[in-house]
Motif scaffolding. Structure first.
Motif, PDB file in Angstrom:
ATOM      1  N   GLY A   1       0.789  -1.226   0.000  1.00 53.35           N
ATOM      2  CA  GLY A   1       0.000   0.000   0.000  1.00 53.35           C
ATOM      3  C   GLY A   1       0.816   1.269   0.000  1.00 53.35           C
ATOM      4  O   GLY A   1       0.275   2.359  -0.013  1.00 53.35           O
TER       5      GLY A   1
ATOM      6  N   THR B   1      -3.893  11.615  -3.519  1.00 59.09           N
ATOM      7  CA  THR B   1      -5.109  11.832  -4.291  1.00 59.09           C
ATOM      8  C   THR B   1      -4.975  13.156  -5.019  1.00 59.09           C
ATOM      9  O   THR B   1      -4.782  14.195  -4.377  1.00 59.09           O
TER      10      THR B   1
ATOM     11  N   SER C   1       0.011   7.814   0.717  1.00 54.31           N
ATOM     12  CA  SER C   1      -1.145   7.918  -0.169  1.00 54.31           C
ATOM     13  C   SER C   1      -1.097   9.237  -0.919  1.00 54.31           C
ATOM     14  O   SER C   1      -0.451  10.197  -0.487  1.00 54.31           O
TER      15      SER C   1
END
Length: 318
Positions: A7, A49, A47
């Motif tokens: 991840g 976005t 992460s």
């Protein structure tokens, strides 16, 4: 290609920021310290976005790993990164857009360290720049796009950073010995682990010529400084940068862990820590004597005495 494992985006050799020189430096530091040396820049993308309105092509989050850029525009319009000439290529900065979010992780805990310059523990680098009143490097204003910063120890519970934006003061400066629009790299690098004095504002900078402006950087490579103590946090490991302002798209270059200033307990400079140094600490006991404040807590006391006694009989090298 940026590998994805468990991840996380891992820092790879293909990442623009992960240059062999930095790997070699870490290896040398490890040998000197006899143990693994913490990497002072973000190590992992947790992460990312991309929001609406993000700059096209500026969607590689791994470029925010490692140190900020010192030289930009290779193959197009080469320029040194200065407070008037920011990094601008897709392999150097990542664009958030509206609703965008980037979460980075260090390979160690970033500490609230009183020995850090100005109490600043963490620096975020964007690609803001000063607008130029004359074309010669006179500060007229600041072109910046904001970005909300939050920090966390575990990546779950977050604390927002007030009054400081990711892509704003202070624009990045790569070299100390170049002019504002230099097209050749300098020879003296700035320190990306040292913050600019956070007490400075645009009021102090507006109208300054280039020499006066960069003098206030005092060797720093710029960036937005964050004091963990002001947030009530002893340590963090994760940094999150987000944006919800319509019409704005912050660009992020890097984040760094500030390097602490060390002070030798050899206060009299005679080459050995001994009775004379002890006398200086005891003589300043309970005061704010900066010279004898070995632990940088603002007052001479038990912490300073402990550090001095721990170095007793040695050269007391910082």
């Amino acid at each position: 290609m940026h590998l994805v494992r468990n991840g996380f985006f891992q820092l790879t050799d293909s990442t623009a920021k992960h240059r062999a020189s930095h790997a070699a430096l870490l290896a040398i530091m490890s040998l000197v310290n006899g143990a693994h040396a913490d990497y002072p820049f973000a190590h992992t993308v947790v992460s990312f976005t991309a929001g609406s309105g993000a700059a096209t092509g500026f969607n590689l989050p791994a470029v925010a790993l490692g140190p900020p850029e010192r030289f930009t525009g290779e193959g197009i319009s080469p320029m040194c990164v200065t407070p008037f000439s920011p990094a601008y290529r897709p392999n150097e900065i990542v664009s958030l857009g509206v609703g965008g979010e980037l979460v980075l992780r260090f390979d160690h805990d970033v500490l609230d360290d009183p020995r850090n310059p100005f109490g600043i523990d963490l620096i975020v680098f964007g690609n803001a720049f000063f607008t130029d009143a004359t074309g010669t490097g006179m500060v007229a204003g600041l072109a910046a796009e904001g970005g909300v910063i939050a920090v966390s120890l575990d990546g779950i519970a977050w604390t927002s950073v007030p009054l400081t934006v990711a892509d704003g003061l202070f624009p990045t400066r790569g070299y100390m010995d170049v002019l504002p629009y230099a097209t050749q790299p300098g020879t003296i690098e700035t320190n990306f682990l040292r913050p600019v004095n956070p007490a400075l504002s645009m009021r102090d900078l507006s109208g300054l010529d280039y020499e006066s402006c960069v003098a206030l950087y005092d060797g720093s490579g710029g960036g937005a400084g964050i004091d963990l103590a002001a947030l009530g946090l002893p340590r963090i490991r994760f940094v999150r940068i987000s944006n919800s302002v319509i019409g704005s798209s912050p660009e992020i270059d890097a984040v760094s862990d500030v390097e602490a200033i060390t002070r030798s307990p050899d206060l009299d400079g005679d080459g050995v820590v001994g009775a004379s140094d002890l006398a200086r600490v005891l003589g300043a006991w309970g005061t704010m004597n900066a010279e004898a404040d070995l632990d940088f807590d603002g007052v001479i006391g038990a912490g300073d005495l402990s550090m001095l006694l721990g170095a007793w009989g040695t050269k007391g090298g910082a």
